[in-house]
Design an enzyme around this catalytic site. Structure first.
Site, mmCIF file in Angstrom:
data_model
loop_
_atom_site.group_PDB
_atom_site.id
_atom_site.type_symbol
_atom_site.label_atom_id
_atom_site.label_comp_id
_atom_site.label_asym_id
_atom_site.label_seq_id
_atom_site.Cartn_x
_atom_site.Cartn_y
_atom_site.Cartn_z
ATOM 1 N N HIS A 449 1.017 -1.269 -0.132
ATOM 2 C CA HIS A 449 0.127 0.042 0.164
ATOM 3 C C HIS A 449 0.790 1.523 -0.085
ATOM 4 O O HIS A 449 1.461 1.729 0.945
ATOM 5 C CB HIS A 449 -0.938 0.019 1.352
ATOM 6 C CG HIS A 449 -1.714 1.103 1.318
ATOM 7 N ND1 HIS A 449 -2.142 1.737 2.493
ATOM 8 C CD2 HIS A 449 -2.654 1.637 0.258
ATOM 9 C CE1 HIS A 449 -2.904 2.788 2.249
ATOM 10 N NE2 HIS A 449 -3.207 2.645 0.848
ATOM 11 N N VAL A 460 5.432 2.881 2.865
ATOM 12 C CA VAL A 460 4.541 1.785 2.163
ATOM 13 C C VAL A 460 4.282 0.938 3.394
ATOM 14 O O VAL A 460 4.913 0.423 4.285
ATOM 15 C CB VAL A 460 5.129 1.000 1.181
ATOM 16 C CG1 VAL A 460 5.199 1.722 -0.225
ATOM 17 C CG2 VAL A 460 6.436 0.302 1.497
ATOM 18 N N GLU A 461 2.808 0.547 3.206
ATOM 19 C CA GLU A 461 2.505 -0.696 4.207
ATOM 20 C C GLU A 461 2.582 -2.024 3.368
ATOM 21 O O GLU A 461 2.117 -2.090 2.380
ATOM 22 C CB GLU A 461 0.986 -0.548 4.677
ATOM 23 C CG GLU A 461 0.885 0.614 5.607
ATOM 24 C CD GLU A 461 -0.637 1.002 6.177
ATOM 25 O OE1 GLU A 461 -0.942 0.755 7.276
ATOM 26 O OE2 GLU A 461 -1.311 1.162 5.006
ATOM 27 N N VAL A 462 3.388 -2.843 3.878
ATOM 28 C CA VAL A 462 3.287 -4.231 3.505
ATOM 29 C C VAL A 462 2.336 -5.174 4.086
ATOM 30 O O VAL A 462 2.448 -5.337 5.486
ATOM 31 C CB VAL A 462 4.690 -4.958 3.350
ATOM 32 C CG1 VAL A 462 4.805 -6.291 2.960
ATOM 33 C CG2 VAL A 462 5.534 -3.982 2.719
#
Ligand code: NAD
Length: 707
Positions: A449, A460-462
């Protein structure tokens, strides 16, 4: 025996070359423990009458000196102890400067913080043309000031205004820029760095020279009246920018001014005292902890001992706003070839144009060469089918936000790529588990994300769903890092982490607005609190329609506290989506007349008659406690795996004030019990959406902290 950091070699031409190589570190950093070594080196030099000149150079391949080791400050319990560290640095650099023979710094790679202060104490500086060579004093970003003479030597070399600009922003200059302002004396290719420095040293000590100033510069810097204007302007601009939240910039101005008015030694004294005081501030402690957290994170794979696979080729599905940005960072930052697939040619050309426009901007500023632009653009290719997908290692999906479509994308990738190809979805709200629900290889499916604009937003979100494999996590984390991003690994769940804590904060701002507070009062209160923009401006930027789309998903999955004010539907019915439609809370285009102005008609759409009743602090508190409470709930539910990740996510994803260290450090600072008391008081007035989370109550009862 410990390996020496500095080694002296005397050349046949009688120039001594001091090579610096800190054992066990990939980059050179200055440590307090080196003071004794430098002292004995200096006495060796003074006793050797054969040495006519000196060059100091790095023994590392690509780093001059990246800064001072700030972990030594953590051991300080009083301002005096920190001040002593600064004074020791000042003393050592004064001794270097006082050498009777010429001393030249040969700079290749980062020359930052204490490294630049050392170079400033030399009598001349040569830097390489290499992109890796950057010069700067970034201490302000850690809530500090350059404490080893930097605030005194830099203005004397480049002028007061340029020094203020460099030290107040912490900006890094390339060698050519440094040469232009007189910070370095020569810029040469790396292959002849040492020779060029030796030649300079053989020329003898350079005579003191005047700072390069134009006519206006002379009036401003060479007259007491002009200087008074320069310093008062600097103070004004600083306060406008920091809203008084950061103490370091004002102390920087004070130290420079003290040196200009009272002389070098007076300046050093003020600098040392300010350095000691700043080290003890909560702001600097928070910023330093953030620095350590990000450094530590870079060493983690996100999946324990499992190592990532290399991504040789990537693909993006959807060349829209997000896809275009993701393609851009993949080519320009990661240097990985990327295939862009869209349903129509327009999508592909939009993505290409987007990358080209960003590169063109960099070209104009001379951050890249024409050849680099061509090379990076050649990494981007487009297609409307899956040609060229068979050997893609990782696909980022950025098509419309639609579950069926995303599931179809998974099936297409499984049919057209290899068994190892990772499918990373950039969905903002759909659970990754649902996107992977029909996958033949769900272990390859993950969330990745990004935030808009992709080229600027660092986080970023993983998102791993239940079946995502450790290899997929590690490879995706490494890929994001290559794109220049800071990834946090979070658990699958509506809104993941960042949008979830943001949504409650934004909703609360909307509630306050609907109670009649003016738009400006809301934005002002939260900017003053330390956010880069206020919540209402943010809503206009993100899109009122986007918020409206995510809200019901969060409400369904997470409960009533996520209910957005119903009155907001009236905004959409009125065609107000925010900046993209030039119609929202603020005026845009010609109507704005170049000023930021609220579109007063928004109040009648909402049936409001605005009047300020709350103070800025009251507004900020009500919005922020919602974010803090939800962040704790995310930790409680395992959405984030640590307070550290929660702090990094909020700062890099939302712009939570860095000087507070993130939601968790901020709670620790105020005390969990205090936060519970605020929440309870709001709960009694506004209802259950303010009910404190279980983990927060536990922390309050046990008087415990998150760190
Ligand atoms: P967008 O509408 O700008 O772009 C979507 C693109 O996908 C369009 O170019 C469209 O032609 C293309 N597309 C549609 N179907 C396709 C298919 N079958 N194959 C290939 N391409 C196809 O949308 P966006 O704002 O870039 O958002 C994309 C995704 O990113 C969404 O899931 C969204 O929720 C998410 N996201 C958006 C933001 C944001 O701020 N806009 C932030 C984070 C995540």
């Amino acid at each position: 025996m410990t390996q020496p950091t500095f080694t002296l070699t005397v050349r046949p031409d009688q120039v001594g070359v001091i090579s610096m190589d800190v054992a066990g570190e990939s980059m050179n950093v200055l440590k307090a423990a080196f003071a004794d070594e430098i002292k004995s080196l200096l006495s060796e030099i003074k006793n050797n009458k054969d040495i006519k000149g000196l060059v100091i150079i790095s023994g590392k391949a690509d780093s001059f000196i990246a800064g001072a080791d700030i972990s030594m400050l953590d051991g300080c319990t009083t301002a005096q102890q920190a001040e002593d560290i600064g004074r020791m640095g000042q003393l050592v650099f004064n001794q270097l400067e006082a050498l009777s023979i010429p001393l030249v710094a040969a700079i290749h790679g980062p020359c930052l913080g204490g490294g630049l202060e050392l170079a400033l104490a030399c009598h001349a500086r040569v830097a390489t043309t290499d992109n890796k060579t950057v010069l700067g004093l970034p201490e302000v970003q850690l809530g500090l000031l350059p404490g080893s003479g930097g605030t005194q030597r830099l203005p004397r070399l480049v002028g007061i205004q340029k020094a203020l600009d460099m030290i107040l922003t912490g900006k890094q200059l390339r060698a050519a820029q440094a040469k232009k302002i007189g910070l370095v004396d020569a810029v040469v290719p790396k292959s002849i760095l040492l020779e060029a420095a030796v030649q300079l040293a053989l020329k003898g000590k350079p005579a003191a020279r005047d700072v390069k100033l134009n006519f206006v510069g002379k009036v401003l810097e060479k007259t007491p009246f002009g200087r008074a204007i320069v310093f008062s302007q600097a103070e004004k601009q600083t306060l406008a920018k920091t809203h008084g939240n950061y103490p370091a910039p004002l102390k920087i101005i004070k130290a420079i001014k003290a040196g200009v008015d009272g002389g070098f030694n007076k300046g050093l004294d003020v600098e040392a005292k300010a350095f000691g005081e700043l080290c003890m501030t909560s702001e600097s402690k928070a910023l330093r902890s953030l620095f350590f957290a990000t450094t530590q994170m870079k060493k983690e794979t996100g999946a324990g001992d499992v190592q990532p696979h290399k991504v040789h080729k990537a693909a993006i599905l959807g060349g829209g706003l997000m896809g275009g940005g993701i393609a851009n960072v993949t080519a320009t930052k990661a240097g990985v070839p990327v295939r862009i697939k869209d349903i129509n040619q327009q999508g592909i050309s939009n993505a290409m144009k987007y990358s080209y426009s960003l590169l063109e901007k960099k070209l104009r500023k001379r951050f890249v060469t024409k050849t680099e632009v061509q090379k990076q653009m050649s990494l981007l290719t487009g297609t409307t089918d899956y040609s060229g997908f068979h050997d893609v290692d990782l696909v980022v999906e950025a098509v419309f936000e639609d579950l069926n479509l995303k599931q179809q994308m998974v099936a297409d990738i499984e049919a057209n790529c290899s068994e190892q190809t990772i499918f990373a979805s950039n969905t903002s709200s759909l659970p990754i588990g649902q996107i992977a629900a029909k996958a033949a290889r769900p272990e390859n499916v993950i969330g990745l994300h990004y935030f808009s604009p992709v080229d600027k937003m660092p986080l970023v979100e993983v998102i791993a769903h239940e079946k995502t494999s450790a290899e997929t996590i590690a490879t995706t984390v490494a890929f994001a890092r290559k794109q220049g991003k800071t990834p946090i690994v979070v658990k699958d769940g509506a809104g993941f982490y960042v949008n979830r804590i943001l949504a409650l904060y934004m909703n609360e701002a909307a509630n306050i607005l609907l109670e009649g507070e003016p738009v400006e009062a809301l934005d002002k209160a939260l900017v003053k609190f330390g956010f880069p923009v206020g919540p209402i401006t943010l809503l206009d930027e993100v899109g009122i329609d986007v918020g409206a789309k995510i809200s019901p998903i969060l409400l369904n999955e997470l409960g009533e506290r996520f209910a957005a004010p119903a009155a907001f539907d009236r905004l959409l019915a009125d065609g107000r989506k925010g900046r993209k439609t030039e119609k929202g809370f603020y005026l845009y285009g010609a109507k704005a007349k170049g000023k930021k102005q609220v579109d007063a008609s928004v109040y009648s759409v909402l049936g409001l008659n605005p009047a300020a009743k709350l103070s800025g602090d009251q507004i900020a508190l009500r919005c922020v406690v919602q974010m803090l409470n939800e962040a704790v709930r995310c930790l409680e539910e395992g959405i984030i795996s640590s307070a550290r990740d929660g702090d990094i996510g909020a700062i890099f994803g939302i712009g939570f004030p860095p000087f507070l260290g993130g939601p968790f450090r901020y709670i620790d600072q105020m005390g969990a019990a205090t936060l519970v008391a605020h929440l309870r008081s709001f709960e009694s007035r506004f209802g259950a959406r303010f009910a404190p989370s279980k983990l927060l109550l536990e922390k309050a009862e046990q008087n415990a902290s998150f760190y």
